[in-house]
Enzyme design. Structure first.
Site, PDB file in Angstrom:
ATOM      1  N   HIS A  61      45.245 -74.471  33.171  1.00  0.00           N
ATOM      2  CA  HIS A  61      44.593 -75.563  32.439  1.00  0.00           C
ATOM      3  C   HIS A  61      43.786 -76.367  33.453  1.00  0.00           C
ATOM      4  O   HIS A  61      44.362 -77.118  34.234  1.00  0.00           O
ATOM      5  CB  HIS A  61      45.652 -76.450  31.776  1.00  0.00           C
ATOM      6  CG  HIS A  61      46.485 -75.715  30.768  1.00  0.00           C
ATOM      7  ND1 HIS A  61      46.125 -75.590  29.456  1.00  0.00           N
ATOM      8  CD2 HIS A  61      47.651 -75.027  30.902  1.00  0.00           C
ATOM      9  CE1 HIS A  61      47.034 -74.871  28.801  1.00  0.00           C
ATOM     10  NE2 HIS A  61      47.974 -74.510  29.674  1.00  0.00           N
ATOM     11  N   ARG A  63      41.302 -78.369  32.453  1.00  0.00           N
ATOM     12  CA  ARG A  63      41.097 -79.680  31.799  1.00  0.00           C
ATOM     13  C   ARG A  63      39.665 -80.133  31.560  1.00  0.00           C
ATOM     14  O   ARG A  63      39.470 -81.222  31.012  1.00  0.00           O
ATOM     15  CB  ARG A  63      41.817 -80.789  32.582  1.00  0.00           C
ATOM     16  CG  ARG A  63      43.282 -80.541  32.890  1.00  0.00           C
ATOM     17  CD  ARG A  63      44.126 -80.481  31.654  1.00  0.00           C
ATOM     18  NE  ARG A  63      45.554 -80.521  31.952  1.00  0.00           N
ATOM     19  CZ  ARG A  63      46.474 -80.051  31.133  1.00  0.00           C
ATOM     20  NH1 ARG A  63      46.142 -79.484  29.983  1.00  0.00           N
ATOM     21  NH2 ARG A  63      47.748 -80.122  31.437  1.00  0.00           N
ATOM     22  N   HIS A 231      54.085 -67.366  28.986  1.00  0.00           N
ATOM     23  CA  HIS A 231      55.220 -68.114  29.547  1.00  0.00           C
ATOM     24  C   HIS A 231      56.576 -67.934  28.832  1.00  0.00           C
ATOM     25  O   HIS A 231      57.097 -68.873  28.224  1.00  0.00           O
ATOM     26  CB  HIS A 231      54.898 -69.609  29.643  1.00  0.00           C
ATOM     27  CG  HIS A 231      54.211 -70.242  28.466  1.00  0.00           C
ATOM     28  ND1 HIS A 231      54.689 -70.180  27.183  1.00  0.00           N
ATOM     29  CD2 HIS A 231      53.064 -70.964  28.394  1.00  0.00           C
ATOM     30  CE1 HIS A 231      53.879 -70.847  26.381  1.00  0.00           C
ATOM     31  NE2 HIS A 231      52.882 -71.320  27.099  1.00  0.00           N
ATOM     32  N   ASP A 304      50.715 -71.212  34.364  1.00  0.00           N
ATOM     33  CA  ASP A 304      50.617 -72.272  33.363  1.00  0.00           C
ATOM     34  C   ASP A 304      50.325 -73.609  34.058  1.00  0.00           C
ATOM     35  O   ASP A 304      50.871 -74.656  33.692  1.00  0.00           O
ATOM     36  CB  ASP A 304      51.885 -72.365  32.503  1.00  0.00           C
ATOM     37  CG  ASP A 304      51.663 -73.190  31.235  1.00  0.00           C
ATOM     38  OD1 ASP A 304      50.508 -73.561  30.954  1.00  0.00           O
ATOM     39  OD2 ASP A 304      52.653 -73.463  30.531  1.00  0.00           O
TER      40      ASP A 304
HETATM   41  O1  DOR Z   1      53.858 -77.534  29.642  1.00  0.00           O
HETATM   42  C1  DOR Z   1      52.834 -77.227  29.062  1.00  0.00           C
HETATM   43  N1  DOR Z   1      51.666 -77.852  29.323  1.00  0.00           N
HETATM   44  N2  DOR Z   1      52.878 -76.279  28.141  1.00  0.00           N
HETATM   45  C2  DOR Z   1      51.836 -75.987  27.335  1.00  0.00           C
HETATM   46  O2  DOR Z   1      51.955 -75.121  26.517  1.00  0.00           O
HETATM   47  C3  DOR Z   1      50.579 -76.750  27.466  1.00  0.00           C
HETATM   48  C4  DOR Z   1      50.444 -77.350  28.797  1.00  0.00           C
HETATM   49  C5  DOR Z   1      49.388 -78.401  28.897  1.00  0.00           C
HETATM   50  O3  DOR Z   1      48.262 -78.172  28.417  1.00  0.00           O
HETATM   51  O4  DOR Z   1      49.637 -79.450  29.496  1.00  0.00           O
HETATM   52 ZN    ZN Z   2      49.520 -73.201  28.993  1.00  0.00          ZN
END
Ligand code: DOR
Ligand code: ZN
Length: 423
Positions: A61, A63, A231, A304
Site C-alpha cells: 500500500h 497510499r 495474507h 502487506d
Molecule cells: O492491516 C491491513 N492494512 N490490512 C488490510 O487489509 C488493509 C491494510 C491497509 O490498507 O492499511
Molecule cells: Zn493489503
C-alpha cells in the site's frame, strides 16, 4: 559494472557459487571465476556477500493518491529498494480508489516520474471497492493494470464474486482476494482468543478468514479458474488450501512476515502498533503456516506493507487503523525465521522473488547470462538491531523495532542502476 567475489544464488541448479558477474547496458553478460576488469565504471566488492534475484513484493500500500501523509510512490519505492525489492504490486485502496482509466493513468504518470523500483498497479474489482458493482477491469488491464483486487475489503456478495471470477477467467487476469467474512469480525481489533479475553477487547475469529477462502475455492473449482488468496493467517486457511491444491484446484496464496515471525502474544506489549488485518494469530496458527511454507502450500511471501502515521497508530486498539509497515524488514524477518526453521535460501528466493512474479504473469528474474541485472546483494550472516531511525518509509509502524535480526541488504541493483547502497 562488475560484481566481484560474491556468492550468487543459482536457482536453475540450486547451487550457491562463488563467481564474478559482469553487467553491461543493464544485462548480465558474463558469470565466471575471477573475471578480468574491462574498464568497468563500477566495481562492487561482494566478498562474503550473497547475490539473490531482486525481490518482488506482490502486496503493498503506497497510499498515493489521497493519503500522501502515510506514504507516497516515491517514499514507498525508496523503502522497497532498501528492503531489497526491485518490483512491487500496489493495492488500489487509495483515495480515490483506482477504478477508472483516468485515475489509473494519473497513477502511472506519478510512478514513471517518482519510482526507482518497478511498480505494477492493481485496480479495484468493484467500483470504489464498495463490493456492489464490478469495475470495468478489462479496460483497466488494457490501460496499464496488472491484477484486480479489492484488498482491504472483502467481496461479501457471493453472486458478485462469481461474476467477477467468470469475467477474470475470460480475460485471464490475476485476482488477489482479501478473504474476510464481515459477519464474524464482530468489530474486533485483534485475534479472538486468549489475548483478546485477557485484554477484554473484541476479537476477530479465524472463521472470518477461512470460511471465505472455502467459499472462493469452491467457485474457483467450479469455474476451473485461478485465484490468489492474500495474507493468510490461520491454521485452517493453510489446511483448506493444501487440500484444494491436492485436488488440482488452481489456488495460490501468500503470507506476510509478521504472520510467521510473531503471534498474538506480542499484542499486550506492542498494542496498536501490532494491530493488523488479518490479526496476529495464535502460536498453533504460526506453526501451521510454517508447515505450509515448508511443504509448498504457501507460494509467496508478501509484506502487506501498510504504512500509517504515528499519530494514527498512537490511538487505542479500537481506534487505530489496521496495518504494519513491512517492506524494509521482510527480508531480515524471513531470514531469521527461516534459519530457525531450517528452511533454505532457495525456498526463500522462490517465495520472495520467483513465485510472486509468476503468479502475476510476469517473467521471473534469474541471475544468468542474458538476463537483465535485477538483484540484491545481502550480508546473510551479520545481525542488526532494528531502530526507528533506520526506517525510511513514512510509516514507522512496525512492532519489530528493537528486534535483533539476521541479514543486511548491502546493494539493490536494477539494470545499470544501483538503486540502494547501504554505505
Ligand atoms: O492491516 C491491513 N492494512 N490490512 C488490510 O487489509 C488493509 C491494510 C491497509 O490498507 O492499511
Ligand atoms: Zn493489503
Amino acid at each position: 559494472m562488475i560484481i566481484q567475489n560474491g556468492y550468487y544464488i543459482n536457482m536453475k541448479d540450486k547451487k550457491i557459487e562463488k563467481k564474478d558477474i559482469r553487467v553491461k547496458d543493464g544485462i548480465i553478460t558474463e558469470i565466471g571465476e575471477r573475471l578480468e576488469l574491462a574498464n568497468e565504471d563500477q566495481i562492487i566488492n561482494a566478498k562474503e556477500l550473497y547475490i539473490l534475484p531482486g525481490l518482488f513484493d506482490m502486496h503493498v500500500h503506497f497510499r498515493e493518491p489521497g493519503y500522501e501523509y502515510k506514504e507516497t510512490i516515491k517514499t514507498g519505492a525508496k523503502a522497497a529498494a532498501k528492503g531489497g525489492y526491485t518490483g512491487v504490486l500496489t493495492m488500489p485502496n487509495t483515495n480515490p480508489v483506482i477504478d477508472s482509466v483516468e485515475i489509473l493513468k494519473a497513477l502511472n504518470e506519478i510512478i514513471k516520474k517518482d519510482s526507482m523500483v518497478e511498480i505494477f498497479p492493481s485496480v479495484a474489482v468493484t467500483t470504489g471497492q464498495s463490493g456492489e458493482v464490478l469495475s470495468n477491469f478489462g479496460e483497466l488491464i488494457e490501460n496499464g493494470a496488472y491484477a484486480i483486487s479489492d484488498d482491504g475489503q472483502p467481496i461479501m456478495n457471493e453472486d458478485l464474486m462469481y461474476e467477477a471470477l467468470k469475467e477474470k477467467h475470460k480475460l485471464k487476469i490475476p485476482i488477489l482476494i482479501h478473504s474476510e467474512d464481515k459477519r464474524y469480525v464482530n468489530n474486533g481489533c485483534i485475534n479472538e482468543g486468549k489475548i483478546s479475553r485477557e485484554l477484554g477487547v473484541r476479537g476477530i475469529s479465524s472463521k472470518s478468514e477461512y470460511e471465505m477462502i472455502h467459499r472462493d475455492i469452491k467457485m474457483a473449482e467450479e469455474l476451473d479458474t485461478s485465484i490468489h488468496i492474500c495474507h493468510i493467517s490461520t491454521k485452517e486457511s493453510v489446511e483448506i488450501i493444501r487440500e484444494a491444491k491436492s485436488k488440482g484446484i488452481k489456488v495460490t496464496c501468500e503470507v506476510a512476515p509478521h504472520h510467521f515471525y510473531a503471534d498474538e502474544s506480542i499484542v499486550p506489549k506492542k498494542k496498536s502498533i501490532a494491530k493488523v488485518n488479518p490479526p496476529l494469530r495464535a502460536a498453533q496458527d504460526v506453526a501451521e503456516i510454517i508447515r505450509g511454507i515448508k511443504d509448498g502450500t504457501i507460494d509467496a511471501i508478501a509484506t502487506d506493507h501498510a504504512p500509517h502515521s504515528s499519530k494514527e497508530k498512537q490511538k487505542d486498539l479500537y481506534e487505530a487503523p489496521f496495518g504494519i509497515s513491512g517492506i524494509e524488514l521482510a527480508l531480515p524477518l524471513t531470514l531469521t525465521k527461516f534459519e530457525e526453521e531450517n528452511i533454505d535460501i532457495f525456498r526463500l528466493v522462490d517465495m520472495m522473488s520467483i513465485n510472486p512474479r509468476k503468479i502475476l504473469g510476469l517473467k521471473p528474474e534469474l541471475i544468468e547470462v542474458g538476463s537483465r541485472a535485477n538483484m540484491v546483494i545481502v550480508d546473510l550472516t551479520s545481525t542488526q538491531v532494528i531502530t526507528e531511525e533506520s526506517i525510511v518509509s513514512k510509516g514507522k509502524n512496525t512492532p519489530f523495532i528493537g528486534e535483533k535480526l539476521k541479514g543486511i541488504v548491502e546493494y539493490t541493483i536494477l539494470e545499470e542502476k544501483i538503486i540502494f547502497r547501504r554505505s
